[in-house]
Design a protein around this motif. Structure first.
Motif, short mmCIF file in Angstrom:
data_model
loop_
_atom_site.label_atom_id
_atom_site.label_comp_id
_atom_site.label_asym_id
_atom_site.label_seq_id
_atom_site.Cartn_x
_atom_site.Cartn_y
_atom_site.Cartn_z
N GLU A 370 55.62 8.34 28.99
CA GLU A 370 55.79 9.80 29.10
C GLU A 370 55.19 10.36 30.39
O GLU A 370 54.11 9.93 30.80
CB GLU A 370 55.11 10.49 27.91
N ASP A 371 55.91 11.28 30.99
CA ASP A 371 55.47 12.01 32.18
C ASP A 371 55.37 11.18 33.46
O ASP A 371 54.87 11.65 34.47
CB ASP A 371 54.12 12.74 31.94
N ASP A 372 55.84 9.94 33.41
CA ASP A 372 55.89 9.14 34.63
C ASP A 372 56.84 9.76 35.65
O ASP A 372 57.84 10.38 35.29
CB ASP A 372 56.44 7.72 34.33
N ILE A 373 56.51 9.53 36.92
CA ILE A 373 57.47 9.82 38.00
C ILE A 373 57.98 8.45 38.45
O ILE A 373 57.21 7.65 38.98
CB ILE A 373 56.78 10.54 39.17
N LEU A 374 59.25 8.18 38.19
CA LEU A 374 59.81 6.89 38.57
C LEU A 374 60.65 7.07 39.83
O LEU A 374 61.61 7.84 39.84
CB LEU A 374 60.69 6.34 37.43
N VAL A 375 60.27 6.40 40.90
CA VAL A 375 61.04 6.47 42.15
C VAL A 375 61.75 5.14 42.31
O VAL A 375 61.11 4.09 42.44
CB VAL A 375 60.12 6.77 43.35
N ALA A 376 63.07 5.19 42.26
CA ALA A 376 63.85 3.95 42.26
C ALA A 376 64.72 3.89 43.50
O ALA A 376 65.52 4.79 43.77
CB ALA A 376 64.71 3.90 41.00
N GLU A 377 64.57 2.83 44.26
CA GLU A 377 65.26 2.66 45.55
C GLU A 377 66.75 2.35 45.36
O GLU A 377 67.16 1.80 44.33
CB GLU A 377 64.55 1.51 46.30
N THR A 378 67.53 2.67 46.36
CA THR A 378 68.92 2.23 46.43
C THR A 378 68.95 0.71 46.30
O THR A 378 68.07 0.04 46.83
CB THR A 378 69.50 2.65 47.80
N GLY A 379 69.96 0.16 45.64
CA GLY A 379 70.04 -1.30 45.46
C GLY A 379 70.21 -1.62 43.99
O GLY A 379 70.38 -0.73 43.16
N THR A 380 70.12 -2.87 43.64
CA THR A 380 70.46 -3.27 42.27
C THR A 380 69.42 -2.78 41.25
O THR A 380 69.75 -2.57 40.10
CB THR A 380 70.58 -4.80 42.14
N ALA A 381 68.16 -2.61 41.67
CA ALA A 381 67.12 -2.23 40.71
C ALA A 381 67.37 -0.85 40.12
O ALA A 381 67.31 -0.66 38.90
CB ALA A 381 65.74 -2.28 41.38
#
Ligand SMILES: Cc1ncc(C[n+]2csc(CCOP(=O)(O)OP(=O)(O)O)c2C)c(N)n1
Ligand SMILES: [Mg+2]
Length: 547
Positions: A370-381
């Protein structure tokens, strides 16, 4: 005492919520740099290079609503252009403060360092024009007015602005005053007409849904959008760029809509609705499952940032937040049909099993809290994690439209500066990480404790899947010893782990969830371990690229 030009600008930026300025200093920018460092409420946040500073400002603006950065003339500002362009494309108001040579030098067309040696001094400002919604050279006479004009433009368009500060003028006192410009208002008749047209269109609909889009968050209309969902009972789906714009843990959420590529049940539901309320969405390739979405224009009501379309009629001068506020009371609550959003299910694999996609993404999905900030890069992930159901209050951030690899590492840093008390989780492919990895050092320097996952699949996997020959040399990378990076970059005491099996991954996730320091985990998979969307894109992009 009257404030100087730069002091005035900083105090107005502070008034509207900017507390940190990212950047790299330079001699022409010293007056700007000095004023930031000496400001009682604004902090200088040094970055490793200007591109990273722009990405950090982008990440900060995603959390804080607005951001600022500063660079020196020519060499500094041009390095930032890619990052600023991303902020432009993705509707993030970033104030770019550039220190320039003295006006006397400029008018003499002198041969100065950081120029092209041709005596032309406005070239770089001209280069900034397509990636900013307003520009100004700040002088004592115009600073009061131009500051208000640029603030108003940045907030109206939710896009970057360019502010140049000639070194000899920046410390002069501002002459005159200027009142704050009011925020854009809706035309009452158009607002009423748009609201009536929408409630009329929904009256006889058997099934309807909302697609809340990126601009809902960017325009500050999140609460108004949530109220529409609450007060009308309308179910909603989100597209990739819009993920988590509203909390995903609520009964009305039906899941991620990605055209024909993913979640066929969500597609059938959305495309089967009689009316679809698209609010601040951008119908880009990666938002529409490579243009496989089929939203009948006669059924789609489009509420934009400043105008709305219902059927063939466009209602201009209608602000999104005003219209949403009116709609919440106008559309009667009904028990609309919906479906239940699903997540990624149980992870596969255990013990010494290699980490494949079925083992990895469900584990990552469970790790987010809860309340995480998830920064996800371009690409398969990001393509894998984009289909995980976010816990309450957790937000997912991805540069879906601009898609400049390397963005995520500094953007996560910027997000952490904006929200030092929230947990920031960065998930990046190792290829992308190699572009901007040095910004990891800034987390340590600023006492920030992110959780970083670097997916090491021995190259540019998404490119392997999209190009003609997956094994071609241009998709290979230098093999770095990733887990040594935090230490080398000054992040003392961080927990660094490397997982090559499911047991090691479980252990790393467990330790990371309890860590009180920064965490950096290298997750090693097979070269071709790809999430489902990445595999599906491979097929559908062939038609777009003609590969
Ligand atoms: C600045 C920039 N350069 C090049 C590209 C093209 N590109 C898109 S994805 C990608 C590879 C990403 O590789 P990695 O981060 O290792 O993620 P993976 O797909 O392997 O999981 C590249 C080179 C881009 N999007 N942005
Ligand atoms: Mg990779």
């Amino acid at each position: 005492m009257k404030k100087s030009v730069i002091q005035h600008v900083l105090s107005r930026l502070c008034d509207i919520g900017i507390r940190d300025v990212f950047g790299v200093p330079g001699d022409f920018a010293f007056p700007v740099n000095d004023a930031i460092c000496n400001h009682p409420k604004v902090k200088w946040i040094g970055c490793s290079n200007e591109l990273n500073a722009a990405y950090a400002a982008d990440g900060y603006a995603r959390i804080n609503g607005i951001a600022a950065m500063s660079t020196t003339y020519g060499v500094g500002e041009l390095s930032a252009v890619n990052g600023i362009a991303g902020a432009y494309a993705e509707h993030l108001p970033v104030f770019h403060l550039v220190g320039t040579p003295n006006m006397s030098v400029q008018s003499a067309h002198a041969l100065m360092h950081h120029t092209l040696g041709n005596g032309e001094y406005n070239l770089f400002q001209r280069m900034a024009e397509p990636v900013s919604c307003a520009q100004a050279v700040l002088t004592p006479q115009n600073a009061a007015y131009e500051t208000e004009r640029l603030i108003a433009a940045a907030l109206y368009h939710r896009r970057p602005v360019y502010m140049a500060f000639p070194a000899d003028l920046a410390n002069f006192p501002v002459i005159g005053e200027s009142a704050e410009l009011p925020a854009a208002k809706s035309d009452p008749d158009s607002l009423e007409a748009a609201a009536s047209a929408i409630s009329e269109a929904l009256k006889d609909a058997r099934a309807a849904c909302v697609l809340p889009g990126i601009l809902v968050g960017r325009s500050g209309s999140k609460a108004a959008m949530q109220k529409v969902v609450d007060d009308t009972g309308l179910p909603f789906a989100t597209m990739f760029m819009d993920k988590s714009v509203l909390d995903e843990r609520q009964s009305g959420y039906v899941g991620m809509y990605d055209g024909a590529l993913m979640n066929t049940d969500v597609r059938d539901f959305v495309e089967g609705c009689d009316k679809i309320l698209a609010v601040g969405t951008l119908m880009t390739d990666f938002n529409t499952g490579a243009f496989t979405s089929r939203l009948d224009p006669s059924k789609t009501i489009s509420i934009g940032h400043h105008r709305t379309r219902v059927g063939t009629k466009t209602y201009s001068s209608v602000e999104m937040s005003d219209l949403l506020t009116v709609l919440a009371n106008r559309i009667p609550k009904r028990k609309w049909r919906g479906i239940e959003a699903t997540s990624l299910g149980a992870p596969s694999g255990s013990g010494g099993d290699a980490i494949d996609a079925a083992a990895l993404y469900p584990r990552w999905a469970r790790f987010i809290k809860e309340d995480d900030i998830l920064v996800a890069e371009t690409g398969t992930a990001s393509m894998g994690l984009g289909f995980a159901l976010m816990p309450a209050g957790a937000t997912f951030h991805n540069q879906t439209l601009w898609g400049s690899i390397g963005w995520a590492t500094p953007a996560a840093f910027g997000a952490a500066v904006a929200a030092p008390h929230r947990r920031v989780v960065l998930i990046t492919g190792e290829g992308s990480h190699q572009l901007t990895a040095q910004e990891i050092g800034q987390f340590g320097r600023n006492g920030l404790k992110p959780i970083v996952f670097v997916l090491n699949n021995s190259g540019y996997l998404i490119e392997r899947l999209l190009c003609k020959d997956p094994a071609i040399a241009y998709n290979d990378l230098a093999s770095w010893r990733y887990t040594e990076l935090p230490h080398a970059l000054g992040c003392d005491g961080w927990l660094t782990l490397r997982a090559t099996t499911c047991a090691q991954l479980d252990d790393a996730l467990e330790k990371a969830s309890h860590a009180v320091t920064g965490v950096y985990v290298e997750v090693v998979t097979d070269t071709y371990a790809a999430s489902s969307l990445a595999l599906k894109l491979h097929e559908s992009m062939k038609t777009l690229y003609g590969a």
